[in-house]
Design a protein around this motif. Structure first.
Motif, mmCIF file in Angstrom:
data_model
loop_
_atom_site.group_PDB
_atom_site.id
_atom_site.type_symbol
_atom_site.label_atom_id
_atom_site.label_comp_id
_atom_site.label_asym_id
_atom_site.label_seq_id
_atom_site.Cartn_x
_atom_site.Cartn_y
_atom_site.Cartn_z
ATOM 1 N N ILE A 66 0.830 -1.205 0.000
ATOM 2 C CA ILE A 66 0.000 0.000 0.000
ATOM 3 C C ILE A 66 0.869 1.261 0.000
ATOM 4 O O ILE A 66 0.588 2.234 -0.703
ATOM 5 C CB ILE A 66 -0.960 -0.012 1.207
ATOM 6 C CG1 ILE A 66 -2.003 -1.130 1.025
ATOM 7 C CG2 ILE A 66 -1.660 1.345 1.368
ATOM 8 C CD1 ILE A 66 -2.922 -1.313 2.211
ATOM 9 N N GLU A 67 1.947 1.235 0.767
ATOM 10 C CA GLU A 67 2.863 2.377 0.790
ATOM 11 C C GLU A 67 3.467 2.617 -0.591
ATOM 12 O O GLU A 67 3.602 3.771 -1.036
ATOM 13 C CB GLU A 67 3.965 2.140 1.813
ATOM 14 C CG GLU A 67 3.478 2.200 3.262
ATOM 15 C CD GLU A 67 4.561 1.808 4.256
ATOM 16 O OE1 GLU A 67 4.390 2.103 5.462
ATOM 17 O OE2 GLU A 67 5.571 1.187 3.841
ATOM 18 N N GLU A 68 3.819 1.545 -1.290
ATOM 19 C CA GLU A 68 4.393 1.683 -2.630
ATOM 20 C C GLU A 68 3.356 2.206 -3.623
ATOM 21 O O GLU A 68 3.692 2.989 -4.525
ATOM 22 C CB GLU A 68 4.956 0.335 -3.095
ATOM 23 C CG GLU A 68 6.226 -0.053 -2.336
ATOM 24 C CD GLU A 68 6.759 -1.415 -2.753
ATOM 25 O OE1 GLU A 68 6.048 -2.143 -3.486
ATOM 26 O OE2 GLU A 68 7.889 -1.752 -2.341
ATOM 27 N N MET A 69 2.099 1.811 -3.471
ATOM 28 C CA MET A 69 1.048 2.341 -4.336
ATOM 29 C C MET A 69 0.878 3.844 -4.103
ATOM 30 O O MET A 69 0.672 4.611 -5.051
ATOM 31 C CB MET A 69 -0.274 1.605 -4.098
ATOM 32 C CG MET A 69 -0.313 0.209 -4.694
ATOM 33 S SD MET A 69 -1.981 -0.511 -4.785
ATOM 34 C CE MET A 69 -2.329 -0.816 -3.058
ATOM 35 N N CYS A 70 0.973 4.257 -2.853
ATOM 36 C CA CYS A 70 0.873 5.691 -2.527
ATOM 37 C C CYS A 70 1.961 6.483 -3.243
ATOM 38 O O CYS A 70 1.693 7.542 -3.839
ATOM 39 C CB CYS A 70 0.978 5.904 -1.023
ATOM 40 S SG CYS A 70 -0.457 5.413 -0.075
ATOM 41 N N THR A 71 3.184 5.988 -3.183
ATOM 42 C CA THR A 71 4.292 6.689 -3.830
ATOM 43 C C THR A 71 4.135 6.685 -5.336
ATOM 44 O O THR A 71 4.360 7.708 -6.003
ATOM 45 C CB THR A 71 5.633 6.029 -3.443
ATOM 46 O OG1 THR A 71 5.752 6.006 -2.019
ATOM 47 C CG2 THR A 71 6.810 6.800 -4.016
ATOM 48 N N CYS A 72 3.766 5.555 -5.898
ATOM 49 C CA CYS A 72 3.560 5.460 -7.343
ATOM 50 C C CYS A 72 2.505 6.456 -7.815
ATOM 51 O O CYS A 72 2.658 7.083 -8.872
ATOM 52 C CB CYS A 72 3.144 4.040 -7.709
ATOM 53 S SG CYS A 72 2.719 3.825 -9.448
ATOM 54 N N LEU A 73 1.454 6.636 -7.036
ATOM 55 C CA LEU A 73 0.360 7.530 -7.416
ATOM 56 C C LEU A 73 0.599 8.967 -6.964
ATOM 57 O O LEU A 73 -0.290 9.811 -7.068
ATOM 58 C CB LEU A 73 -0.961 7.007 -6.843
ATOM 59 C CG LEU A 73 -1.460 5.714 -7.509
ATOM 60 C CD1 LEU A 73 -2.553 5.066 -6.678
ATOM 61 C CD2 LEU A 73 -1.959 5.999 -8.924
ATOM 62 N N GLY A 74 1.810 9.244 -6.480
ATOM 63 C CA GLY A 74 2.182 10.621 -6.157
ATOM 64 C C GLY A 74 1.499 11.200 -4.941
ATOM 65 O O GLY A 74 1.337 12.420 -4.842
ATOM 66 N N LEU A 75 1.140 10.358 -3.980
ATOM 67 C CA LEU A 75 0.416 10.843 -2.800
ATOM 68 C C LEU A 75 1.298 10.970 -1.564
ATOM 69 O O LEU A 75 0.802 11.331 -0.493
ATOM 70 C CB LEU A 75 -0.765 9.907 -2.495
ATOM 71 C CG LEU A 75 -1.863 9.890 -3.572
ATOM 72 C CD1 LEU A 75 -2.919 8.844 -3.244
ATOM 73 C CD2 LEU A 75 -2.506 11.266 -3.727
ATOM 74 N N ASP A 76 2.574 10.693 -1.695
ATOM 75 C CA ASP A 76 3.495 10.918 -0.583
ATOM 76 C C ASP A 76 3.874 12.399 -0.536
ATOM 77 O O ASP A 76 3.684 13.141 -1.508
ATOM 78 C CB ASP A 76 4.743 10.062 -0.755
ATOM 79 C CG ASP A 76 5.464 10.366 -2.058
ATOM 80 O OD1 ASP A 76 4.882 10.115 -3.136
ATOM 81 O OD2 ASP A 76 6.593 10.881 -2.014
ATOM 82 N N ASP A 77 4.399 12.853 0.581
ATOM 83 C CA ASP A 77 4.672 14.282 0.776
ATOM 84 C C ASP A 77 5.639 14.846 -0.265
ATOM 85 O O ASP A 77 5.436 15.945 -0.795
ATOM 86 C CB ASP A 77 5.234 14.517 2.182
ATOM 87 C CG ASP A 77 4.169 14.400 3.270
ATOM 88 O OD1 ASP A 77 2.973 14.428 2.926
ATOM 89 O OD2 ASP A 77 4.540 14.270 4.447
ATOM 90 N N ALA A 78 6.700 14.096 -0.565
ATOM 91 C CA ALA A 78 7.699 14.595 -1.517
ATOM 92 C C ALA A 78 7.105 14.771 -2.905
ATOM 93 O O ALA A 78 7.351 15.779 -3.585
ATOM 94 C CB ALA A 78 8.892 13.642 -1.569
ATOM 95 N N SER A 79 6.305 13.809 -3.343
ATOM 96 C CA SER A 79 5.686 13.901 -4.668
ATOM 97 C C SER A 79 4.678 15.043 -4.732
ATOM 98 O O SER A 79 4.583 15.756 -5.739
ATOM 99 C CB SER A 79 4.989 12.581 -5.019
ATOM 100 O OG SER A 79 5.922 11.522 -5.105
ATOM 101 N N LEU A 80 3.903 15.206 -3.672
ATOM 102 C CA LEU A 80 2.934 16.305 -3.634
ATOM 103 C C LEU A 80 3.636 17.660 -3.702
ATOM 104 O O LEU A 80 3.161 18.585 -4.371
ATOM 105 C CB LEU A 80 2.080 16.207 -2.371
ATOM 106 C CG LEU A 80 1.060 15.060 -2.346
ATOM 107 C CD1 LEU A 80 0.457 14.925 -0.956
ATOM 108 C CD2 LEU A 80 -0.030 15.280 -3.391
ATOM 109 N N GLN A 81 4.776 17.785 -3.021
ATOM 110 C CA GLN A 81 5.514 19.045 -3.059
ATOM 111 C C GLN A 81 6.045 19.324 -4.460
ATOM 112 O O GLN A 81 5.962 20.464 -4.950
ATOM 113 C CB GLN A 81 6.667 19.006 -2.061
ATOM 114 C CG GLN A 81 7.457 20.312 -1.966
ATOM 115 C CD GLN A 81 6.601 21.472 -1.491
ATOM 116 O OE1 GLN A 81 6.145 21.485 -0.338
ATOM 117 N NE2 GLN A 81 6.368 22.460 -2.363
ATOM 118 N N ARG A 82 6.575 18.301 -5.122
ATOM 119 C CA ARG A 82 7.086 18.496 -6.488
ATOM 120 C C ARG A 82 5.961 18.889 -7.432
ATOM 121 O O ARG A 82 6.126 19.779 -8.275
ATOM 122 C CB ARG A 82 7.775 17.221 -6.985
ATOM 123 C CG ARG A 82 9.095 16.903 -6.295
ATOM 124 C CD ARG A 82 9.904 15.881 -7.066
ATOM 125 N NE ARG A 82 9.224 14.605 -7.187
ATOM 126 C CZ ARG A 82 9.335 13.609 -6.316
ATOM 127 N NH1 ARG A 82 10.100 13.759 -5.231
ATOM 128 N NH2 ARG A 82 8.708 12.463 -6.494
#
Length: 409
Positions: A300-316
């Motif tokens: 689930i954590e990897e799906m979050c990152t893939c879909l850009g929902l982690d903090d770093a991706s949201l900031q970018r």
């Protein structure tokens, strides 16, 4: 064409191996083979070379592909003079297995074409992006022909389209935008044909407006021309600048759900004796379930990152969209992006419901094998349903973020 439509993780030979493993050794052998495939997916790398003449915007393009600005940490250096003197590697900030190589400008006094082709070691790259800010010259054709002899793909990108349109506005030439873009594209194609490229395709882009012009078309083309393993990692690395990209990612992630469910939920509780990371969970179906909660949480954590929902991706993404990051974070309303512990996962499993004939989106040649597994092992079916529900929820949130970022309906 849907860039994820033709992706199959297992070859016909590997599918036969899965079936043989199940018939001879049951689930234990099947899980080993599937885990090996998942490990290969994680270890695969993609190396993309970006080349062209000095000043064409190679470094800016690499930053755009990784969702970075020139001022961000890890960004490729940008300057009005040649700043890249040796091939320089830039890894994606969230998916370091995706590597962009900024090659020195071709055709300069430092790197004449005859030396460039030898010194850049073209064989190590998976494919090439050839960038120009104006007309494509003979140097580009020579590069393309050399790449072709290696059996590699190459793509022509005409950069700085935003500057071209802005110049027309300043001059008061209020021509229709589509007409002007067609003129630019035809001029580029004409030059390449004259230089010996028979059927060139040119993508018009602005590295400062990645949700405009041909960026999405370029990404779709690149994805459709890499093998299945590398297609998977490249798709994950794309910034969510359009709803269709979120949909591509969703479709790709769906293809691995059955693998994740199989390796994390195919052992009955009564067969477990202190297996690390595996716990018995009271389920809605008959008997108890034994699931590897750690693997489910990681998935689930990897799906979050893939879909850009982690903090770093949201900031970018906020930086690219020129929106406060708080605006994007406000659209993330799922608890799945927060910290998920074992107790939370157990609750989710208890709420899962599964029928083997429903929601099994598998390649046709996998259905019989995997349906048999899922019908036999209740934990696999329930974990599949849990992951499927989680993916649906995360995709919904990711789409809401894109809409907030770019005003997409």
């Amino acid at each position: 064409m849907d860039p994820s439509s033709n992706s199959v993780y297992f070859s016909l030979e590997e599918l036969k191996d899965l079936e043989s493993a199940y018939e001879s050794g049951g689930m234990e052998k099947v899980v080993i083979l599937i885990q090996e495939k998942l490990n290969k997916l994680k270890s695969a790398e993609l190396h993309i070379a970006v080349t062209g003449e000095s000043g064409a915007g190679k470094s800016t393009f690499i930053n755009a592909m990784r969702g970075l600005r020139s001022i961000d940490e890890g960004a490729a250096k940008i300057g009005i003079t040649e700043t890249t003197m040796v091939p320089t590697q830039y890894k994606h900030p969230s998916f370091p297995e995706v590597c962009f190589w900024d090659l020195p400008g071709v055709g300069t006094t430092t790197f004449p074409v005859k030396d460039y082709l030898r010194e850049m070691k073209f064989q190590q790259y998976d494919f090439f992006i050839i960038i120009s800010r104006g007309r494509f010259t003979e140097n580009y054709a020579k590069l393309a022909q050399e790449i072709k002899t290696l059996g590699k793909h190459f793509y022509f990108v005409r950069s700085q389209i935003d500057n071209d349109l802005r110049a027309l506005e300043i001059e008061g030439r209020n021509a229709e935008r589509k007409t002007e873009l067609t003129k630019i594209r035809n001029a580029c194609v004409g030059c390449l044909r004259e230089a010996g490229i028979s059927q060139p395709t040119v993508f018009l882009i602005s590295s400062f407006q990645v949700n405009e012009f041909d960026f999405s078309a370029l990404w779709a083309t690149l994805i459709n021309n890499v093998d299945n393993m590398k297609k998977d990692i490249f798709l994950k690395s794309l910034p969510n600048i359009a709803l269709e990209i979120v949909e591509w990612k969703r479709d790709q992630l769906k293809k691995r759900l059955w693998m994740l469910a199989t390796v994390s939920g195919t052992v009955r509780a009564e067969g477990v004796s202190g297996a690390e990371g595996t716990e018995a969970v009271s389920g809605a179906m008959a008997g108890d379930l034994a699931c590897d909660l750690r693997k489910l949480i990681t998935a689930i954590e990897e799906m979050c990152t893939c879909l850009g929902l982690d903090d770093a991706s949201l900031q970018r993404l906020a930086n690219v969209a020129r929106k406060p990051v708080e605006v994007l974070k406000a659209e993330v309303k799922t608890p799945l992006t927060g910290e998920i512990n074992n107790e939370c996962m157990k609750t989710m499993l208890q709420c899962s419901n599964f029928k083997a004939s429903v929601d099994m989106e598998l390649p046709i040649n996998l259905v019989q094998i995997i349906a048999s597994i899922f019908q036999t092992v209740s934990s696999a079916g329930i974990t599949y349903k849990l992951l499927s529900n989680a993916l649906t929820e995360l995709v919904k949130n990711a789409k809401n973020v894109v809409k907030a970022a770019f005003g997409t309906d």
